[in-house]
Write an enzyme that holds these catalytic residues in place. Structure first.
Site, short mmCIF file in Angstrom:
data_model
loop_
_atom_site.label_atom_id
_atom_site.label_comp_id
_atom_site.label_asym_id
_atom_site.label_seq_id
_atom_site.Cartn_x
_atom_site.Cartn_y
_atom_site.Cartn_z
N ASP A 110 0.85 -1.19 0.00
CA ASP A 110 0.00 0.00 0.00
C ASP A 110 0.89 1.24 0.00
O ASP A 110 1.69 1.44 0.93
CB ASP A 110 -0.90 -0.01 1.24
N THR B 183 -3.05 5.13 -4.12
CA THR B 183 -1.99 5.90 -3.43
C THR B 183 -0.62 5.68 -4.09
O THR B 183 0.22 6.58 -4.08
CB THR B 183 -1.92 5.49 -1.95
N THR B 184 -0.40 4.49 -4.65
CA THR B 184 0.86 4.25 -5.38
C THR B 184 0.81 4.92 -6.75
O THR B 184 1.77 5.56 -7.18
CB THR B 184 1.10 2.74 -5.56
N ASP C 199 -9.02 -0.03 1.84
CA ASP C 199 -8.98 0.42 0.44
C ASP C 199 -10.25 0.01 -0.30
O ASP C 199 -10.82 0.78 -1.07
CB ASP C 199 -7.75 -0.15 -0.27
#
Length: 534
Positions: A66, A99-100, A402
């Site tokens: 994550d 988020t990545t 998520d």
């Protein structure tokens, strides 16, 4: 005859030399630092991405892919690098997933900006062009999106599964994705369907079993045992539940003091007064019909003593002590009752009602308390997460968060978009075509940004062990022929219609990633000096 040199009059204005080298160096240092952070998380992008093992300063170990968790645990000193950590936090707050992706896009945009700056283009021109490109990209993504209804449970599950496919616990996506959808849809308020507060979904972690044992509890669940002192009850039907914030123990003065007792009769008198004080409180509680007590943890003195637990057991009242202060609001909302701060305010109308309160054994995992069949239950739900070790449980919780965020995105903005690098390639193609229409430096900058968006499909292919150049080239050709949903199927190792393969994500995740990444890059571009204040 030799010419006579006439001295030229000096100019009244003195020439000043401005050193721009430092400003350029600062920009390049900032871009290099931020780019290195983006490169660190780039390998964890996609279903075939690698995981990171993070060893914290306290000696704990975290295994995750994550992006927000990885960056949050990095010890960064460079200010521009820290901005990418804040960027992933912003994406986590806005969309929950991606988020990545947002950090990788920001790194690629910064790389394009570095090339543009070395060619002499002013940072302001680059920044303005990037803003226009981001606005145009949002419109392109909106045109590609497919509307979805909340009643279409299958589409919601597909979207949650796509989010889970890149996680450590991806093999459990068939269980966790429907669970996330059911959890979010159960807390949606029909009067305000666009607003979902994830604080209404409580995740309780319990060691033991496997992730397969994770379940959705329609009620309340406590990672605690019932108080067994003096043989009190551990199961209660037709429960009347009181949530108290006061102590059932002898009172203490507000100041530090000590009492010296020199006579046995005086000691007996003190103990007798304590007994009568506690007994009086318990009689008032029992008079209301209350048979289950949830007692808030106290920092002033013991919330309950052995004596008070003895009397509560005699009164056949089930006791759950040490309830965290932060959980009180969630508990009262679920039970549809009021917290009671004083024994004088203990009333029957302030109690919650449930069919069953029981202590459940989980084998080696210990015991938990479940409250089910709550009458007039508030719009909340509890998820009990199980796992064989703490690392798996923590990652399952992050993955579930998520998935919950993805479903929440679809509730607030009901549009789906293809995954697998399809939107990024389509953005790259359409922005590149738009750049040809524009004149001057603007078109040149936007073309560079369009090319940098290809980093997502390139990285997806690279992490899956495919030939990234061949895959991205074929993707370009397929999109040029009008196949806007053609994307990388990393399971099959080829390009397919990714929408038909059920690899979908909320529109909000993609638009938020592009908008936030461009904002962060524009901010870094405008910095021309770093001032340290001590």
């Amino acid at each position: 005859m030799a010419a006579i040199a006439v001295p030229q009059p000096r100019s009244s204005k003195t020439e000043s030399y401005v050193d721009n080298k430092r400003k350029e160096d600062i920009r390049h240092v900032n871009i290099a630092a931020a780019k290195s952070v983006a490169d660190a998380v780039r390998t964890s992008l996609g279903p075939k991405g690698m995981d990171k093992m993070i060893s914290t300063s306290s000696g704990d170990v975290i295994i995750t892919n994550d992006g927000a968790t990885i960056l949050n645990n990095m010890q960064l000193l460079q200010p521009a690098a820290k901005m990418l950590v804040d960027l992933s936090k912003s994406q986590d707050a806005a969309a929950g997933d991606g988020t990545t992706t947002v950090v990788v896009i920001a790194g690629a945009l910064l790389d394009s900006c570095r090339v543009l700056l070395t060619r002499g283009i002013h940072p302001t021109v680059v920044s303005d062009s990037l803003h226009k490109a981001a606005v145009k990209a949002t419109d392109i993504l909106a045109a590609m999106a497919v509307p979805v209804e909340l009643s279409d449970r299958e589409s919601l599950v597909k979207s949650a599964s796509t989010s889970l496919n890149s996680k450590v616990v991806s093999q459990y996506s068939t269980l966790l994705a429907p669970l996330a959808v059911d959890a979010v849809t159960s807390v949606v308020d029909p009067e305000k369907p666009e607003q979902v507060d994830l604080r209404d979904i409580r995740i309780v972690k319990k060691l033991g079993g496997t992730v397969d044992d994770t379940e959705l509890v329609k009620g309340l669940c406590f990672d605690k045992k019932v108080s067994h002192a003096a043989g009190g009850p551990t199961r209660m039907e037709n429960a009347k539940i009181g949530v108290i914030q006061f102590q059932i123990s002898p009172p203490k003065t507000d100041i530090e003091q000590s009492i010296v007792v020199s006579d046995y009769s005086q000691m007996d008198r003190i103990l007798k007064e304590e007994r009568s004080y506690i007994l009086g409180m318990i009689k008032k509680i029992k008079a209301t019909g209350c048979n289950v007590l949830l007692i808030q943890k106290s920092i002033l003195r013991d919330a309950v003593t052995d004596l008070s637990l003895h009397y509560l057991a005699k009164a056949k009242i089930l006791v759950i002590k040490d309830v965290e202060r932060d959980d009180i609001e969630f508990i009262t909302k679920t039970l549809n009752c009021l917290p009671i701060a004083n024994i004088e305010h203990f009333r029957a109308e302030k109690l919650g009602h449930a069919d069953l309160v029981e202590e459940v054994s989980l084998g080696d995992g210990g015991k938990i308390v479940k409250i089910t069949g709550i009458k007039d239950m508030g719009r909340t739900t509890t998820v009990l997460v199980r796992g064989s070790n703490q690392l798996v449980i923590d990652e399952a919780e992050r993955s579930l968060h998520d998935a919950l965020c993805v479903v929440r995105c679809l509730v607030s903005k009901r549009f789906l978009i293809a995954g697998g690098g399809a939107p990024e390639i389509e953005l790259s193609r359409q922005l590149g075509a738009w750049a040809k229409v524009l004149h001057g430096m603007e078109g040149y900058c936007i073309r560079a940004f369009a090319e940098s968006l290809e980093v997502i499909p390139y990285t997806l292919a690279e992490n899956a062990g495919l030939n990234p150049i061949a895959i991205v080239t074929e993707l370009r050709n397929r999109h040029a022929q009008g196949e806007i949903n053609a994307g990388i199927n990393v399971r099959k190792g080829q390009i397919t219609n990714i929408l038909e393969e059920n690899v979908v994500q909320p529109l909000l995740v993609s638009t938020s990633a592009i908008t936030l990444a461009s904002e962060c890059v524009r901010m870094i571009l405008k910095i021309d000096d770093i001032v340290t204040v001590r």
